[in-house]
Design an enzyme around this catalytic site. Structure first.
Site, PDB file in Angstrom:
ATOM      1  CD  GLU A 213       2.836  17.147   9.549  1.00 58.03           C
ATOM      2  OE1 GLU A 213       1.642  17.215   9.879  1.00 58.03           O
ATOM      3  OE2 GLU A 213       3.742  16.830  10.327  1.00 58.03           O
TER       4      GLU A 213
ATOM      5  CG  HIS B 200       3.046   8.303  10.423  1.00 58.77           C
ATOM      6  ND1 HIS B 200       2.158   7.426  10.997  1.00 58.77           N
ATOM      7  CD2 HIS B 200       2.831   9.498  11.027  1.00 58.77           C
ATOM      8  CE1 HIS B 200       1.441   8.077  11.913  1.00 58.77           C
ATOM      9  NE2 HIS B 200       1.831   9.320  11.952  1.00 58.77           N
TER      10      HIS B 200
ATOM     11  CE  LYS C  14       3.037   8.776  15.840  1.00 54.90           C
ATOM     12  NZ  LYS C  14       2.618  10.189  15.722  1.00 54.90           N
TER      13      LYS C  14
ATOM     14  CE  LYS D  48      -2.017   9.827   5.795  1.00 58.42           C
ATOM     15  NZ  LYS D  48      -2.836  11.020   5.871  1.00 58.42           N
TER      16      LYS D  48
ATOM     17  NE  ARG E 254      -8.399  12.585  34.847  1.00 60.89           N
ATOM     18  CZ  ARG E 254      -7.261  13.042  35.343  1.00 60.89           C
ATOM     19  NH1 ARG E 254      -6.814  12.591  36.478  1.00 60.89           N
ATOM     20  NH2 ARG E 254      -6.572  13.954  34.698  1.00 60.89           N
TER      21      ARG E 254
ATOM     22  CG  ASP F 173       5.098  13.454  15.647  1.00 62.79           C
ATOM     23  OD1 ASP F 173       4.251  12.906  16.375  1.00 62.79           O
ATOM     24  OD2 ASP F 173       4.805  14.336  14.809  1.00 62.79           O
TER      25      ASP F 173
ATOM     26  CE  LYS G 285       4.682  18.430  13.397  1.00 59.03           C
ATOM     27  NZ  LYS G 285       3.428  17.775  13.055  1.00 59.03           N
TER      28      LYS G 285
HETATM   29  C1  BG6 Z   1       0.633  12.351  13.517  1.00 61.00           C
HETATM   30  C2  BG6 Z   1       1.723  13.201  14.095  1.00 61.00           C
HETATM   31  O1  BG6 Z   1       0.863  10.996  13.814  1.00 61.00           O
HETATM   32  O2  BG6 Z   1       0.585  12.523  12.112  1.00 61.00           O
HETATM   33  C3  BG6 Z   1       1.502  14.659  13.748  1.00 61.00           C
HETATM   34  O3  BG6 Z   1       1.757  13.044  15.502  1.00 61.00           O
HETATM   35  C4  BG6 Z   1       1.336  14.831  12.255  1.00 61.00           C
HETATM   36  O4  BG6 Z   1       2.563  15.474  14.222  1.00 61.00           O
HETATM   37  C5  BG6 Z   1       0.303  13.848  11.701  1.00 61.00           C
HETATM   38  O5  BG6 Z   1       0.928  16.164  12.004  1.00 61.00           O
HETATM   39  C6  BG6 Z   1       0.288  13.879  10.181  1.00 61.00           C
HETATM   40  O6  BG6 Z   1      -0.784  13.123   9.706  1.00 61.00           O
HETATM   41  P1  BG6 Z   1      -1.479  13.465   8.301  1.00 61.00           P
HETATM   42  O7  BG6 Z   1      -2.481  12.384   8.114  1.00 61.00           O
HETATM   43  O8  BG6 Z   1      -2.073  14.828   8.445  1.00 61.00           O
HETATM   44  O9  BG6 Z   1      -0.381  13.444   7.277  1.00 61.00           O
END
Ligand code: BG6
Length: 492
Positions: A217, A241, A149, A183, A50, A236, A341
């Site tokens: 993470e 994943h 996603k 990956k 936008r 998430d 996290k």
């Molecule tokens: C995303 C999540 O799909 O994947 C994030 O929304 C997360 O919260 C990320 O940090 C992790 O991806 P990667 O490739 O860094 O492991």
């Protein structure tokens, strides 16, 4: 050496062109594919958002993004300028009326191009953008739509999005991204299991004791608190994943590598997941929320402070689960999953723990009795490690210890590991949906997640606090240790 097979010439329209995903992931991925000669020079990347900005301003933003997210040694001024020349920009209101005519006019200049529409926007807009694409006659046989996603936040909202997109795009033109599937090591799981005889024959409940999947993470919620607080770790990371990793680990051999053959097998695993009932929830799940602590030596705030002053929240930033796949192959083999996290390391691994040998010919004192273990490392340092028992060298009798057969992919192949988005974007242009999620997969995964979310919502207790920089609440350690097992030591 990698073989670069150029894709067909395309016009990729990226909705959400000024957003975080485009800046961090999509532009760098397209830059690398362009620099390697995979993207034909007649292709265009058309930013759409936008913001009323000029093409020059958009190119400047892209230049800054690439300088920030592509390492200097891969960024020549020449390649950068040549790549930026392929960028175009149109101000479009995805859900409204403005800007569609100019976009249509631009696309009409090259009617034969493959046309990926990448929706890097909030999922609330997916339906409206698709309806607008149809209304302006922008969907043809060579169009594809890419959905980031999260596809919804539960089964109901996922169905609504899938219905809306499905009204204008046939399923084979819909590419639902789960970037974990792009990956390299995740794709390597298919090679490991189905291109080697030694593992697949041992891939059964008779030989495997349990499987662990950890995706750790170090980051907190960063600038995404608004989204994250309505999502949490289960939605998430686990619903998509981690369940995808579990599917590739647990699935039967597909008939071939066709998209539907692979996805049919993954779907069977999702269907075989034992739902977590309210009665089980306390025993097989742990929710956590990070409190203040230190990550990689730096002090960090807790989740509630990250959300903003005075915030209250029961959103989980950590989950540990014990799952069962109800099938002949996996009966009695638990799958322990955890993600969070603000953990001590950014590290993702799948650990296949084999059973101990049934009988030892070695004297007790010589024998560590460590069962074999296969560790598949997704990040960092992609690779695989098989722990086997060996004799300690030299005199001193028969002393045994576990030793690693260790393959680091980067060292072995001596080439850069491409980011997941590079592979996935090229697959979209090729029209190959093998590494994308089919509608039924997404919906079955949501149905499973919904039952757990409901069971949690009905319980009085909040997520357990854990210090940032630890591997989650102590209850996550108890979850596995109660069963006489332990989290893989590199990760504890
Ligand atoms: C995303 C999540 O799909 O994947 C994030 O929304 C997360 O919260 C990320 O940090 C992790 O991806 P990667 O490739 O860094 O492991």
């Amino acid at each position: 050496m990698a073989t670069i097979i150029p894709v067909a010439s395309f016009d990729c329209v990226v909705f959400g062109a000024t957003g975080d995903l485009t800046t961090r992931k999509l532009l760098p991925a397209l830059y690398y594919r362009y620099k390697d000669g995979q993207i034909p020079p007649t292709s265009r990347i058309i930013g759409a958002s936008r913001s009323e900005i000029s093409l020059d301003a958009f190119r400047e933003r892209a230049r800054d993004a690439l300088k920030r997210f592509v390492p200097g040694h891969d960024l020549s001024e020449e390649a950068l300028t040549a790549f930026l020349d392929h960028l175009d920009y149109v101000a479009v209101d995805g859900a409204g009326e403005d800007g569609w005519e100019p976009l249509a006019a631009k696309l009409a200049e090259r009617p034969d191009q493959v046309r990926p529409y990448y929706l890097a926007t909030s999922p609330d807009l997916y339906g409206a953008i698709c309806r607008n694409l149809a209304k302006h006659g922008l969907i043809g046989e060579k169009s594809r739509v890419v959905l980031e996603k999260p596809i919804g936040k539960d089964l109901k909202s996922a169905r609504a999005i899938n219905d809306a997109v499905g009204e204008v795009f046939p399923e084979e033109q819909i590419f639902r991204i789960d970037h974990y599937l792009g990956k390299e090591t995740v794709q390597n799981l298919l090679a490991l299991r189905f291109a080697n005889t030694i593992f697949e024959r041992l891939w059964t409940a008779d030989v495997i004791d349990h499987v662990q999947i950890t995706v750790g993470e170090t980051v907190g919620v960063e600038g995404r608190a608004g989204y994250y607080d309505t999502s949490g770790a289960l939605r998430d990371m686990v619903q998509n994943h981690i369940l995808q990793l579990l599917c590739l680990t647990a699935m039967e051999s597909p008939l071939n590598l066709d998209a539907n053959s692979v996805r049919d097998e993954k779907l069977k695993v999702l269907r075989a997941l034992k739902p977590i009932t309210p009665a089980d929830v306390q025993h097989v799940t742990v929710r956590g929320q990070y409190a203040a602590g230190a990550v990689e030596g730096k002090p960090v705030e807790g989740y509630l402070t990250d959300l903003g002053p005075g915030s209250q929240s029961r959103t989980e930033t950590f989950v540990a689960l014990k799952l069962e796949v109800q099938s002949w192959r996996w009966a009695g083999v638990p799958f322990y999953l955890r993600t969070g996290k603000r953990l001590p390391a950014k590290m993702s691994e799948i650990v296949v723990q084999f059973r101990a040998s049934p009988f030892s010919i070695f004297p007790e004192e010589a024998f560590g009795r460590e069962p074999n273990r296969l560790v598949i490392r997704l990040q960092p340092q992609e690779g695989m490690k098989l722990e086997v028992m060996t004799k300690d060298p030299g005199p001193g009798g028969m002393r045994l210890r576990p030793t690693n057969l260790d393959i680091s992919f980067e060292e072995t192949f001596k080439q850069r590991y491409p980011d997941a988005y590079e592979r996935l974007l090229m697959d979209v242009v090729r029209g190959n949906p093998t590494l994308f999620m089919r509608r039924d997969e997404v919906e079955v995964a949501w149905a499973w997640a919904d039952s757990l979310l409901k069971a949690w919502a009905d319980r009085p207790e909040a997520p357990r606090p854990y210090a940032a920089g630890s591997w989650g609440p102590t209850a996550a350690i108890a979850l596995i240790e109660r069963d006489g097992r332990t989290w893989h030591e590199d990760l504890r």
